[in-house]
Motif scaffolding. Structure first.
Motif, mmCIF file in Angstrom:
data_model
loop_
_atom_site.group_PDB
_atom_site.id
_atom_site.type_symbol
_atom_site.label_atom_id
_atom_site.label_comp_id
_atom_site.label_asym_id
_atom_site.label_seq_id
_atom_site.Cartn_x
_atom_site.Cartn_y
_atom_site.Cartn_z
ATOM 1 N N VAL A 119 -1.161 -1.994 7.346
ATOM 2 C CA VAL A 119 -1.208 -2.695 6.069
ATOM 3 C C VAL A 119 0.185 -3.203 5.722
ATOM 4 N N ARG A 121 3.460 -3.911 4.116
ATOM 5 C CA ARG A 121 4.249 -3.255 3.059
ATOM 6 C C ARG A 121 4.615 -4.251 1.966
ATOM 7 N N TRP A 123 2.784 -6.666 0.935
ATOM 8 C CA TRP A 123 1.594 -6.800 0.093
ATOM 9 C C TRP A 123 1.463 -5.628 -0.863
ATOM 10 N N LEU A 124 1.682 -4.408 -0.353
ATOM 11 C CA LEU A 124 1.605 -3.226 -1.210
ATOM 12 C C LEU A 124 2.689 -3.253 -2.286
ATOM 13 N N THR A 125 3.889 -3.686 -1.893
ATOM 14 C CA THR A 125 4.977 -3.775 -2.873
ATOM 15 C C THR A 125 4.665 -4.803 -3.950
ATOM 16 N N ALA A 128 2.265 -3.285 -6.342
ATOM 17 C CA ALA A 128 2.912 -2.284 -7.190
ATOM 18 C C ALA A 128 3.742 -2.923 -8.298
ATOM 19 N N PHE A 148 -5.411 7.140 -2.073
ATOM 20 C CA PHE A 148 -4.820 6.042 -1.304
ATOM 21 C C PHE A 148 -5.557 5.849 0.018
ATOM 22 N N ILE A 152 -7.562 2.512 1.259
ATOM 23 C CA ILE A 152 -7.288 1.853 2.533
ATOM 24 C C ILE A 152 -8.585 1.654 3.312
ATOM 25 N N TYR A 155 -10.254 -1.190 1.815
ATOM 26 C CA TYR A 155 -9.554 -2.412 2.224
ATOM 27 C C TYR A 155 -10.004 -2.851 3.616
#
Length: 224
Positions: A119, A121, A123-125, A128, A148, A152, A155
């Motif tokens: 995944v 990072r 995109w996750l940041t 957030a 989480f 996932i 996702y």
């Protein structure tokens, strides 16, 4: 160093360049990735796109049939996740990419690539950092890691389901456009045939009239 590729195409023909385009798009990317052929694992959804991948020199490790409708997508998504687990634990494949035709509008679609795993990072940041839309903050009582992990898994499911849905929509749009073009060509050919028929019929009638006139003139000359 190891790459897992999942390509979505079709089992049936009469869908234009759909399979050829996504196969070419896939091969151009994986060849430029620098991953050796023996370190690539390829799963094809659809026999037609698998033939194009094989013709490009890339062996196909797994082949699945395309679903006939949206009802058949969920079981195939579960099978793909099982294949991903097997490749990850038995072949140490960590990077997985999805290649499919993304539907645009009408009969238009374009080849699309999605990094499934790991995944992103970034995109996750980005998620957030986004401001929460509602004034009510979410409350959870489970362990954060378990939540989480569940997210996932959701996702993965949604990403694969979207790839199936987009590919099916593109396939149907392409097939509809091909059928419309075929119908248009048939109508044009029928029109040409009608024109040729009337022209030939007119020529035949004219020749017959000329023969009658010539015969009448010949009879008149003999009578005189």
């Amino acid at each position: 160093k190891r790459l897992g590729v999942i390509v979505f195409g079709s089992d049936q023909g009469l869908c234009g360049q759909l399979n050829e385009q996504v196969a070419s798009f896939t091969m151009d990317f994986i060849k430029s990735s620098g991953v050796k052929k023996e370190n690539r694992k390829v799963l094809c959804i659809g026999a037609r796109v698998a033939d194009y991948i094989k013709d490009a020199g890339q062996p196909v490790d797994e082949l699945m049939a395309t679903p006939g409708s949206t009802a058949g997508i969920t079981p195939l998504v579960q099978e793909i996740i099982m294949v991903i687990d097997e490749w990850h634990f038995k072949s140490n494949v960590d990077h997985f990419l999805l290649f499919y035709n993304k539907y645009l509008s009408g009969a238009n679609y374009t080849p699309h690539r999605v990094q499934l795993l790991p995944v992103s990072r970034e995109w996750l940041t980005e998620i957030a950092r986004k401001k929460w839309d509602s004034k009510s903050l979410p409350i959870f009582r489970m362990d954060g890691d378990r939540i989480f992990s569940s997210l996932i898994r959701e996702y993965l499911f949604v990403s694969l389901y979207r790839a199936f849905a987009e590919s099916l929509a593109s396939e149907n749009a392409s097939r509809l456009a091909s059928m419309q073009n075929a119908e248009k060509n048939i109508e044009e050919q029928l029109q040409d045939l009608h024109v040729q028929f009337h022209r030939t019929r007119q020529m035949t009638i004219t020749e017959e009239l000329l023969d009658i006139v010539s015969g009448f003139e010949a009879l008149q000359e003999e009578a005189s």
